[in-house]
Design a protein around this motif. Structure first.
Motif, PDB file in Angstrom:
ATOM      1  N   GLN A  52       0.846  -1.195   0.000  1.00  0.00           N
ATOM      2  CA  GLN A  52       0.000   0.000   0.000  1.00  0.00           C
ATOM      3  C   GLN A  52       0.886   1.253   0.000  1.00  0.00           C
ATOM      4  OE1 GLN A  52      -3.777  -0.952   2.651  1.00  0.00           O
ATOM      5  NE2 GLN A  52      -1.935  -1.691   3.675  1.00  0.00           N
ATOM      6  N   VAL A  53       0.836   1.991  -1.096  1.00  0.00           N
ATOM      7  CA  VAL A  53       1.690   3.167  -1.257  1.00  0.00           C
ATOM      8  C   VAL A  53       0.817   4.414  -1.307  1.00  0.00           C
ATOM      9  CG1 VAL A  53       3.519   4.225  -2.610  1.00  0.00           C
ATOM     10  CG2 VAL A  53       3.282   1.733  -2.583  1.00  0.00           C
ATOM     11  N   VAL A  54       1.180   5.406  -0.508  1.00  0.00           N
ATOM     12  CA  VAL A  54       0.436   6.664  -0.444  1.00  0.00           C
ATOM     13  C   VAL A  54       1.265   7.731  -1.167  1.00  0.00           C
ATOM     14  CG1 VAL A  54      -0.926   8.153   1.050  1.00  0.00           C
ATOM     15  CG2 VAL A  54      -0.269   5.882   1.861  1.00  0.00           C
ATOM     16  N   PHE A  55       0.711   8.270  -2.221  1.00  0.00           N
ATOM     17  CA  PHE A  55       1.422   9.182  -3.114  1.00  0.00           C
ATOM     18  C   PHE A  55       1.673  10.534  -2.460  1.00  0.00           C
ATOM     19  CE2 PHE A  55       0.891  12.447  -6.584  1.00  0.00           C
ATOM     20  CZ  PHE A  55       2.141  12.262  -7.150  1.00  0.00           C
ATOM     21  N   ASN A  56       2.949  10.958  -2.393  1.00  0.00           N
ATOM     22  CA  ASN A  56       3.279  12.276  -1.867  1.00  0.00           C
ATOM     23  C   ASN A  56       2.973  13.338  -2.918  1.00  0.00           C
ATOM     24  OD1 ASN A  56       4.495  10.788   0.316  1.00  0.00           O
ATOM     25  ND2 ASN A  56       5.802  12.550   0.683  1.00  0.00           N
ATOM     26  N   THR A  57       1.981  14.150  -2.657  1.00  0.00           N
ATOM     27  CA  THR A  57       1.561  15.159  -3.620  1.00  0.00           C
ATOM     28  C   THR A  57       2.472  16.382  -3.552  1.00  0.00           C
ATOM     29  OG1 THR A  57       0.026  16.135  -2.023  1.00  0.00           O
ATOM     30  CG2 THR A  57      -0.836  14.407  -3.458  1.00  0.00           C
ATOM     31  N   PRO A  58       2.530  17.191  -4.606  1.00  0.00           N
ATOM     32  CA  PRO A  58       3.384  18.385  -4.594  1.00  0.00           C
ATOM     33  C   PRO A  58       3.005  19.339  -3.463  1.00  0.00           C
ATOM     34  CG  PRO A  58       2.656  17.882  -6.829  1.00  0.00           C
ATOM     35  CD  PRO A  58       1.880  16.987  -5.922  1.00  0.00           C
ATOM     36  N   ASN A  59       4.018  19.951  -2.871  1.00  0.00           N
ATOM     37  CA  ASN A  59       3.791  20.893  -1.768  1.00  0.00           C
ATOM     38  C   ASN A  59       3.452  22.295  -2.241  1.00  0.00           C
ATOM     39  OD1 ASN A  59       4.292  18.994   0.229  1.00  0.00           O
ATOM     40  ND2 ASN A  59       6.469  19.476   0.338  1.00  0.00           N
TER      41      ASN A  59
END
Length: 238
Positions: free
Chosen positions: A145-152
């Protein structure tokens, strides 16, 4: 409208008195009642995954045994005069014992594959979420299960039209077979939460320590809130 369910609590490493990324800090997260405990991962010269946030030249020069010698580890940080550098394998064993979930925040691409192999070795696929560096994990390891790091940050167009940002991150997450979005709380608004949920994605926000900000994210229905203030968040959600 149905009231959204209370978000899960993810304890940021260092959520108590103990320094970040120590066994003692991990145990504090468990004792405070977090659903998920976050740790940061890097890799030593000999491929051992360790809990560290910042890079150090010593990681590239030393085996784990060399790195964890007192005279060496204090060069990484002064906190290691009193604490050892922790291996992910140690944390996975503790997590199994206490049945707590983990957020493994991978800080370097070199740590991806050895970290995933450890997760599989300990049969922790259903106990672990991955954030941070995640390139190619979802294509090579569909059971993780991978949670995508969205742009800051927003582009100029996205600052004027937030829907563009919401659509972009949700589309990228769906096409990449991610479990959900891991968002800096300043970039997360109701529109993206609604779109993510409609797209079958979970929404995580980090790192939320202010009670008023916590209340806002409880109200808009995010799924996980990462915090150093576990007790305060538990008081709002339980």
């Amino acid at each position: 409208m149905d009231k959204p369910s209370a978000p899960k609590i993810a304890a940021h490493t260092g959520c108590g008195i103990a320094p970040d990324n120590t066994v003692e800090s991990f145990m504090e997260g468990i004792r405070l009642g977090a659903d998920i405990v976050e740790v940061d991962l890097r890799v030593t010269k000999d491929g051992i995954i360790v809990l560290l946030h910042d890079d150090s030249p010593l990681l590239h020069e030393c085996t784990y045994e060399q790195l964890n010698q007192l005279e060496t580890r204090v060069k990484v940080s002064a906190i290691y005069e009193k604490y050892e550098i922790v291996r992910l394998s140690d944390i996975l064993q503790i997590a199994k014992q206490y049945e707590v979930k983990l957020n493994l925040d991978i800080k370097t691409p070199a740590a991806i594959e050895p970290a995933i192999q450890l997760v599989k070795q300990y049969q922790a696929e259903n106990q672990v979420f991955i954030t941070g560096c995640s390139e190619s994990i979802t294509s090579r390891h569909r059971d993780i299960q991978v949670v995508f790091n969205t742009p800051n940050e927003f582009t100029a167009e996205e600052r004027n039209d937030y829907s563009l940002y919401a659509e972009k991150v949700c589309k990228e997450s769906v096409s990449g077979s991610y479990y959900g979005l891991n968002m800096n709380y300043e970039t997360c608004h109701q529109e993206v939460v609604d779109l993510a949920h409609a797209s079958g994605l979970a929404v995580w926000v980090y790192t939320v320590n202010d009670p008023d900000v916590m209340r806002r994210f409880v109200q808009i229905g995010v799924d996980v809130i990462t915090t150093r203030a576990v007790t305060e968040l538990a008081g709002l959600t339980r």
